[in-house]
Design a protein around this motif. Structure first.
Motif, short mmCIF file in Angstrom:
data_model
loop_
_atom_site.label_atom_id
_atom_site.label_comp_id
_atom_site.label_asym_id
_atom_site.label_seq_id
_atom_site.Cartn_x
_atom_site.Cartn_y
_atom_site.Cartn_z
N ALA A 168 0.84 -1.21 0.00
CA ALA A 168 0.00 0.00 0.00
C ALA A 168 0.87 1.24 0.00
CB ALA A 168 -0.92 -0.01 1.22
N ASP A 169 1.96 1.21 0.77
CA ASP A 169 2.88 2.36 0.79
C ASP A 169 3.55 2.54 -0.57
OD1 ASP A 169 2.29 2.79 3.45
OD2 ASP A 169 3.95 1.56 4.18
N VAL A 170 3.84 1.42 -1.25
CA VAL A 170 4.47 1.51 -2.58
C VAL A 170 3.55 2.21 -3.56
CG1 VAL A 170 5.28 0.17 -4.56
CG2 VAL A 170 5.92 -0.51 -2.25
N PHE A 171 2.26 1.81 -3.58
CA PHE A 171 1.33 2.41 -4.53
C PHE A 171 0.91 3.81 -4.12
CE2 PHE A 171 0.70 -2.01 -5.91
CZ PHE A 171 0.73 -1.82 -7.29
N SER A 172 0.78 4.03 -2.81
CA SER A 172 0.31 5.33 -2.34
C SER A 172 1.40 6.39 -2.36
CB SER A 172 -0.26 5.21 -0.92
OG SER A 172 -1.35 4.32 -0.89
N GLN A 173 2.65 5.98 -2.09
CA GLN A 173 3.75 6.94 -1.96
C GLN A 173 4.92 6.61 -2.88
OE1 GLN A 173 4.87 7.24 2.18
NE2 GLN A 173 2.77 6.99 2.87
#
Length: 574
Positions: free
Chosen positions: A125-130
């Motif tokens: 989620a952090d990869v796609f969001s940030q």
């Protein structure tokens, strides 16, 4: 890996394309400011044009406002897209886990699966969001800044970039080190999750055997590895960022020295020097941010590798059957069935028997004789190695899997209840089963009396694994669960082996009611519960040693008779 993950982006291509547009817009908006400031100093300030200066200030303020709005929507949209993609990946992974063979769960710690479906996906989620959106934006910003720098003054650009090779080398070393470090971090997290999940589940065993100190020591060892892996990754950050700051400061110093030298002979304008100082700070910031995102990206790569490895697992029951019978009678036949859990040591050897619709067959034998394996194969929790299993003359592999299991009710010795209400534990969340049907089934098997006495009745929350209920109460709920699905074949796995005599009588009464009119396969520990079975099979080391009715087997005075005598002695001694 990213290519595989982008399959999940396709349903959100409109939002993703808008995100790309906003990323491009940000990459252009940020470097414009130094250029406008340079123009203001060299034109408006140098010529004393006050109106031009005020006009440019308003342009810069407007640019900052536009940038703020674009930045807001860019951040929100990247998170929106990321969270929707993560929801889909988590759903896909959980659905895949549900289809895996029980053999897979036999060999895989639950804590690791929890880590894959929760922690690893949260990292994605952090990869796609940030991670991805920010890194793409930073890379585009670098390109646009370089274009502005070369357009403004190519000589100052070369001077300011003279320290770039050193930063690239430092960044590459940092990237490689942090990659290895976060592999260790994710492995440590998985080990920690597995240990905690397993030992909390088995806490009663830990306390019974006074193993608290020993298990705490093991936990400290695993926790120490987790701490060490994280501190090592922090060490690389603590070295890299000061180095990057020093390299940036050197770059600014070289630009000031070179620019000031040429300002003396009027070769450069003051605005160029100020603009270049801003360009350098803007140029090095994305590089540092990209390096900082290696944390997120490397953890994402590690997590995505783990997730894809699980998704690539082919250890699931092939649901290739298409047969959906108009009527399901329940004639069961095992024809020369061989089965091994590890494809080497057979636990069932050439098993053959038949059960006609409405009949009851009982399986008896010592622990490890292969009794439970028979019911696992009938429901296709495992697939056989050789032979054939048929229901109503049709190979069970030809049945559509959900249809097959829908008509087979299984009541296990170890009843599993979820932390939910009694009603939902019976219906398993199936809204098509009305409360009236659940109440009727509970009345039939004799469970309603104790349920009505509980606070809230059928809305009573049994807590995790039914901890607030007795063994007998949990067993009765499992009977109600089987009844509401109205299966044509009922399988009872030692359903009365863990209860007292009084509860056994209540459960035996429920068993008699639930077996009525159904094909029944009973795994029995207490032989007294199966004396009226139409046929009894005696298993030993995976083979059928003898079969017949209770009286016939006693008359043979062999395996069954010996088991009966041993239990009779236990009753007398008791």
């Amino acid at each position: 890996m990213l290519k595989r993950l982008f399959v999940f982006v396709k349903p959100y291509m409109l939002q993703f394309n808008l995100l790309i547009f906003l990323t491009l817009l940000l990459a252009v908006l940020v470097p414009i400011r130094p250029y406008l400031i340079q123009y203001t100093i060299d034109q408006d300030v140098a010529s004393g044009d006050f109106d031009g200066l005020v006009k440019m200030i308003w342009i810069l303020i407007g640019l900052l406002v536009i940038q703020a709005f674009v930045q807001y929507y860019h951040t929100y949209l990247s998170s929106w897209v990321g969270q929707h993609i993560i929801r889909d990946i988590r759903t896909t992974l959980y659905a895949h886990i549900q289809r895996l063979k029980l053999k897979f769960f036999d060999n895989t710690p639950i804590g690791r699966l929890v880590t894959r479906n929760v922690s690893d996906i949260e990292t994605l989620a952090d990869v796609f969001s940030q991670g991805i959106a920010m890194m793409v934006g930073d890379l585009l910003q670098l390109i646009v800044i370089l274009i502005f720098m070369f357009y403004t003054n190519w000589r100052l650009t070369l001077v300011s970039l003279s320290t770039l090779p050193i930063l690239i080398i430092a960044t590459y070393v940092f990237k490689e080190k942090i990659k290895v470090s976060f592999n260790h971090v994710r492995a440590a997290v998985a080990n920690l999750n597995s240990f905690v999940q397993e030992h909390i589940t088995g806490m009663n065993i830990v306390q019974i055997f006074n193993s608290e100190e020993e298990e705490l020591r093991k936990f400290k060892d695993i926790n120490r590895e987790h701490r060490h892996a994280n501190i090592k990754s922090v060490l690389y950050y603590s070295v890299y960022f000061p180095v990057a700051e020093v390299i940036q400061a050197i770059g600014i110093g070289l630009v000031v020295w070179y620019g000031a030298f040429h300002m003396i002979d009027r070769t450069f304008q003051p605005g160029e020097l100020i603009a270049f100082i801003m360009y350098i700070m803007m140029f090095f910031r994305p590089i540092r941010m990209i390096a900082d995102k290696f944390n997120t990206l490397q953890m994402g790569i590690v997590s995505s590798n783990r997730i894809m490895k699980l998704l690539d697992s082919k250890e699931h029951i092939a649901n290739e059957g298409t047969y959906v019978p108009a009527a399901f009678n329940g004639d069961v036949s095992f024809n020369h069935v061989w089965f091994a859990y590890n494809d080497e040591n057979y636990v069932l050897k050439d098993i053959s028997f038949e059960v006609k619709s409405g009949q009851t067959i009982a399986l008896v034998g010592a622990t490890g004789a292969g009794k439970s394996s028979v019911i696992n194969l009938l429901s296709r929790f495992y697939d056989i190695n050789k032979g054939q299993i048929t229901i109503d003359g049709v190979d069970i592999q030809e049945f559509e899997l959900n249809t097959l299991r829908q008509h087979i009710g299984v009541v296990l010795q170890d009843v599993f209840l979820f932390s939910d209400t009694i009603q939902r534990n019976i219906s398993l969340g199936n809204d098509e089963i009305p409360l009236e049907k659940i109440i009727a089934a509970a009345e039939l098997v004799g469970a309603r009396e104790f349920i009505d006495k509980l606070p809230g009745g059928f809305e009573y929350n049994v807590m995790e694994r039914g901890a607030t209920l007795s063994v007998g109460q949990r067993q009765l709920i499992s009977f109600v669960r089987a009844m509401v699905y109205d299966p044509k074949i009922i399988v009872l796995d030692e359903a009365t082996s863990s209860v007292d005599t009084e509860t056994e009588e209540l459960i035996q009464s429920a068993i008699n009611k639930i077996m009525k009119g159904r094909t029944s396969i009973v795994i029995a520990h207490r032989l007294s519960t199966i004396q009226h079975a139409d046929k009894i099979l005696v298993l030993d080391h995976g083979e059928i040693k003898e079969s017949g009715t209770h009286d016939e087997l006693l008359a043979k005075d062999s395996y069954y008779a010996q088991l009966h005598k041993m239990q009779y002695k236990e009753v007398l001694i008791g």
